[in-house]
Design an enzyme around this catalytic site. Sequence first.
Site, short mmCIF file in Angstrom:
data_model
loop_
_atom_site.label_atom_id
_atom_site.label_comp_id
_atom_site.label_asym_id
_atom_site.label_seq_id
_atom_site.Cartn_x
_atom_site.Cartn_y
_atom_site.Cartn_z
N GLU A 134 0.87 -1.19 -0.12
CA GLU A 134 -0.25 0.20 -0.62
C GLU A 134 0.83 1.47 -0.06
O GLU A 134 0.94 2.09 -0.77
CB GLU A 134 -0.90 -0.17 1.24
CG GLU A 134 -2.49 -1.07 1.12
CD GLU A 134 -3.04 -0.74 0.27
OE1 GLU A 134 -2.87 0.28 -0.48
OE2 GLU A 134 -3.17 -2.02 -0.63
N SER A 220 19.70 -8.64 -7.86
CA SER A 220 18.69 -8.29 -9.14
C SER A 220 19.40 -9.27 -10.28
O SER A 220 17.61 -9.96 -10.28
CB SER A 220 17.94 -6.67 -9.43
OG SER A 220 17.74 -5.95 -8.71
N HIS A 349 3.40 -9.94 -9.74
CA HIS A 349 4.89 -9.99 -10.19
C HIS A 349 5.64 -8.90 -8.82
O HIS A 349 6.43 -8.92 -7.89
CB HIS A 349 5.78 -9.95 -11.54
CG HIS A 349 7.20 -9.79 -11.08
ND1 HIS A 349 7.62 -11.09 -10.72
CD2 HIS A 349 7.68 -8.91 -11.22
CE1 HIS A 349 9.47 -10.50 -10.73
NE2 HIS A 349 8.80 -9.43 -11.19
N SER A 350 5.30 -7.90 -9.40
CA SER A 350 5.52 -6.81 -7.55
C SER A 350 5.09 -5.12 -8.57
O SER A 350 4.01 -5.68 -9.15
CB SER A 350 7.37 -6.52 -8.45
OG SER A 350 6.95 -4.97 -10.37
#
Length: 458
Positions: A134, A220, A349-350
């Site tokens: 959020e 990453s 996913h993100s």
Amino acid sequence: MAAKMASGRLAWALRGGLRRGWRGLGARPGPRSPPPSSPPPGARGLTASAPRQQQEEFPSLEEKPQFPGASAEFVDKLDFIQPNVISGIPVYRVMDRQGQIVNPEEDPQLPREQVLKFYRSMTLLNTMDRILYESQRQGRISFYMTNYGEEGTHVGSAAALDDTDLVFGQYREAGVLMYRGYPLDLFMSQCYGNASDPGKGRQMPVHYGCKDLHFVTISSPLATQIPQAVGAAYAAKRENANRAVICYFGEGAASEGDAHAGFNFAATLECPIIFFCRNNGYAISTPTSEQYRGDGIAARGPGYGIMSIRVDGNDVFAVYNATREARRRAVAENQPFLIEAMTYRIGHHSTSDDSSAYRSVDEVNYWDKQDHPISRLRHHLLSKGWWGEEEEKTWRKQSRKLVMEAFEAAERKLKPNLNLLFSDVYREMPAHLQKQQDALARHLKTYGEHYPLDHFEQ
Ligand SMILES: Cc1ncc(C[n+]2csc(CCOP(=O)(O)OP(=O)(O)O)c2C)c(N)n1
Ligand SMILES: [Mg+2]
């Protein structure tokens, strides 16, 4: 001389090499010996120069293939191996979807306090995910990745390890770190990139790392961690450290070249590592049906000579049992294990993804409502009388409060001093970085009023 060396090769093959091959794919008898002493030195290097006239000495082998790279029987019929020879690998589970133990012999019989710790960790992770997701949507942090639906894989595996076992994660394993005791404050500080972030604000959110908890900082680029983890496991074995390494990755990352290199090194160097694949059905928008053609990731293990198992990742006890046994044997026998934990990525996913573009609401709802690791464990706790409506209500309130307090504190904190952008890579700053640092200082002197400099430590 050459004949003597070649007969040494065959003798070695008879003692173990060939016998091992005949047992079939992946079958490997008993504990393995350390590689420096076995097989005998030079066993591999002999192949080019060794003449192949030893059949008189070993007449019983006349009709057996003697190639050094594979050993089995000769056949006189042309037959390709079907890819589905290894398929339909079963899914090991302990609890059914209602949280009932299926086979009492498989019940890990954990004490009440530990199972409650499982439940509290899984739900706390879920609450932290909701708040941080959020907060990204409100523009307070730049990026986030939720772990919805995969809480059982994190907690079940983390609980089965020793505290000093080294963890290499991909990025969706926050629950492992949480189970090890990483405080909410530091999760939040990392995502906010504030002055308390151990990474000094230089990484994207969710790229956690903690030396004290033996959790290597996330990278990453996909699969980076796999060869690194194998190297660490090899080092642990050479030091006789009595330590395992666990390496998490997604089924998508398993398509990277680094994954294959890592599997093969781990098998040939006989490393105490657990490859833990979270097969959550998707790699961003790529479904598993487009990711691979074999039977998932577990099917690859035998091809590399790695002990492998597929488990129900939404069953925290199944994950726990499989990881515990893999951990025990990896260290005792110096060999790698592969666990494929079947689960489902319930969230996008993100925060950069909108999964409604490539999957149906019904599909997501099924996993959220019918086969969720948290509700399965809750059913189990309720049926054991270890948890009730009252405890649930109190814990929900309390955990939300803990997360909100950490979140508010992280948001209030200043960002790291800007000069930290240039430190920590080189002991002495090279000229090109000095030039950039000076340019930044000049720029801010002239245009500083356009930047929120009061949000940064001076
Ligand atoms: C080398 C590389 N290629 C592509 C990406 C972009 N990328 C980030 S996550 C991801 C999907 C990975 O899926 P999976 O391994 O299944 O993990 P999951 O997100 O499902 O947990 C991709 C393609 C990347 N980070 N690194
Ligand atoms: Mg995936």
